[in-house]
Design an enzyme around this catalytic site. Structure first.
Site, short mmCIF file in Angstrom:
data_model
loop_
_atom_site.label_atom_id
_atom_site.label_comp_id
_atom_site.label_asym_id
_atom_site.label_seq_id
_atom_site.Cartn_x
_atom_site.Cartn_y
_atom_site.Cartn_z
N HIS A 263 -40.49 -12.29 -12.09
CA HIS A 263 -40.57 -12.97 -10.79
C HIS A 263 -39.21 -13.00 -10.11
CE1 HIS A 263 -38.99 -16.79 -12.49
NE2 HIS A 263 -38.76 -17.12 -11.23
N THR B 135 -36.41 -21.69 -12.39
CA THR B 135 -36.66 -21.18 -13.74
C THR B 135 -35.70 -20.04 -14.07
OG1 THR B 135 -38.42 -19.78 -12.83
CG2 THR B 135 -39.08 -21.87 -13.85
N GLU B 136 -35.43 -19.17 -13.11
CA GLU B 136 -34.39 -18.15 -13.26
C GLU B 136 -33.67 -17.96 -11.93
OE1 GLU B 136 -36.73 -16.98 -16.90
OE2 GLU B 136 -37.34 -17.41 -14.84
N THR B 137 -32.42 -17.53 -12.03
CA THR B 137 -31.66 -17.07 -10.87
C THR B 137 -31.21 -15.64 -11.16
OG1 THR B 137 -30.91 -19.28 -10.25
CG2 THR B 137 -29.60 -17.44 -9.45
N GLY C 288 -33.83 -18.39 -7.76
CA GLY C 288 -32.59 -18.27 -7.01
C GLY C 288 -32.16 -16.82 -6.99
#
Length: 302
Positions: free
Chosen positions: A77, A46-48, A23
């Site tokens: 990423h 998994t991450e924003t 995100g």
């Protein structure tokens, strides 16, 4: 009511359903830390990444990273995804290639922006200086965490801890078949990661699916809310530094270039390009890069 623009971008791929989704909130100024955490939980990537203004001299912008569960210092990423979203918003002007300095909790890091032969954006992130720590985890214990036998671990390759922004546990695996047979005990891995003070358990092998790849990896980060990460920029940069530190890699003219494949076991094929400067047993700088594919954009209201 607050409204924000939000994106989902798949990093380390140009395919719509490959790579690692992140995100991105491209203008996060004014959001509280609690709101960022809630947005990351709602996105459930998994991450924003949250892009903010920076008040640090020499920094062009600030980026914060949240898993659905907690904030982390750095995410490769999500950084690539963030710049893909900024490109859609035309937030970085001027000709490419160019370098942008980002403020992160892992320090000030250069990000190189360029375009490939098909005019697709390429992002290369310089990671924090490599560090290493001893590890008291035995190979038998590591195998048990993964649902494997000790014989599935590669006795010729090192097991240990490495850092290029986040600490990771590196576990050598002999074959692709062992990767497919893994039945990770996520509760036990989470407890082990917390005890060792690492973000992830990162498994690697020199046996690959694609002949152009150099390493095959899987990454488990349940302690920070990520059961399996399909593409781990920071961990693969740390892995390259770890292998050079242990003399496994031999650089040409003080540089190592690798393609790491990941995400095959969760049907999200990803290819992470890693560059490493240094000499055997003396890594200096790791960089990870690749392309990204925007998947959707919209407005979140809360």
């Amino acid at each position: 009511m607050t409204q924000i623009r939000i994106y989902q971008v798949n990093a380390f791929t140009h395919l719509p359903f490959g790579g690692n989704p992140a995100g991105v909130v491209a203008d996060a100024d004014g959001l509280t830390e609690r709101e960022m955490q809630q947005i990351a939980r709602e996105m459930n990537c998994t991450e924003t990444a949250f892009v903010l203004s920076s008040e640090v001299p020499n920094a062009d912008l600030r980026v914060r990273y949240f898993t659905p569960q907690e904030e982390v210092d750095l995410c490769g990423h999500a950084t690539i995804s963030a710049f893909a979203a900024l490109g859609l918003e035309q937030r970085f002007g001027g000709e490419l290639p160019r370098t942008v300095i980002i403020e992160t909790k892992a320090g000030l890091l250069p990000v190189m922006l360029s375009r490939d032969a098909e005019e697709r954006l390429q992002v290369v992130v310089t990671q924090a200086a490599p560090q290493f720590r001893p590890c008291d985890l035995t190979r038998a214990e590591a195998a048990t965490l993964l649902g494997l036998d000790e014989s599935d671990l590669d006795p010729e390759r090192p097991l240990g801890l490495a850092y290029t922004g986040l600490w990771d546990l590196m576990i050598p695996i002999r074959t692709l078949d062992a990767f497919q047979r893994m039945r990770p005990d996520l509760d036990a891995i989470a407890a082990s990661n917390r005890r060792l003070g690492v973000t992830s358990t990162h498994c690697y092998s020199f046996e690959t699916v694609e002949p152009t790849s150099h390493l095959h990896t899987r990454n488990f980060s349940p302690a920070v809310g990520i059961p399996e990460d399909p593409a781990s920029g920071t961990a693969n940069g740390a892995l390259a530094a770890f292998l050079l530190q242990h003399g496994v890699l031999t650089p040409e003219r003080e540089q190592v270039r690798l393609i790491v494949e990941q995400g095959f076991e969760c049907d999200r094929p990803s290819f992470i390009h890693v560059e490493l400067d240094g000499e055997p047993r003396s890594p200096r700088t790791a960089r990870v890069g690749g392309g990204a594919r925007p998947v959707f954009q919209g407005t979140m209201s809360f």
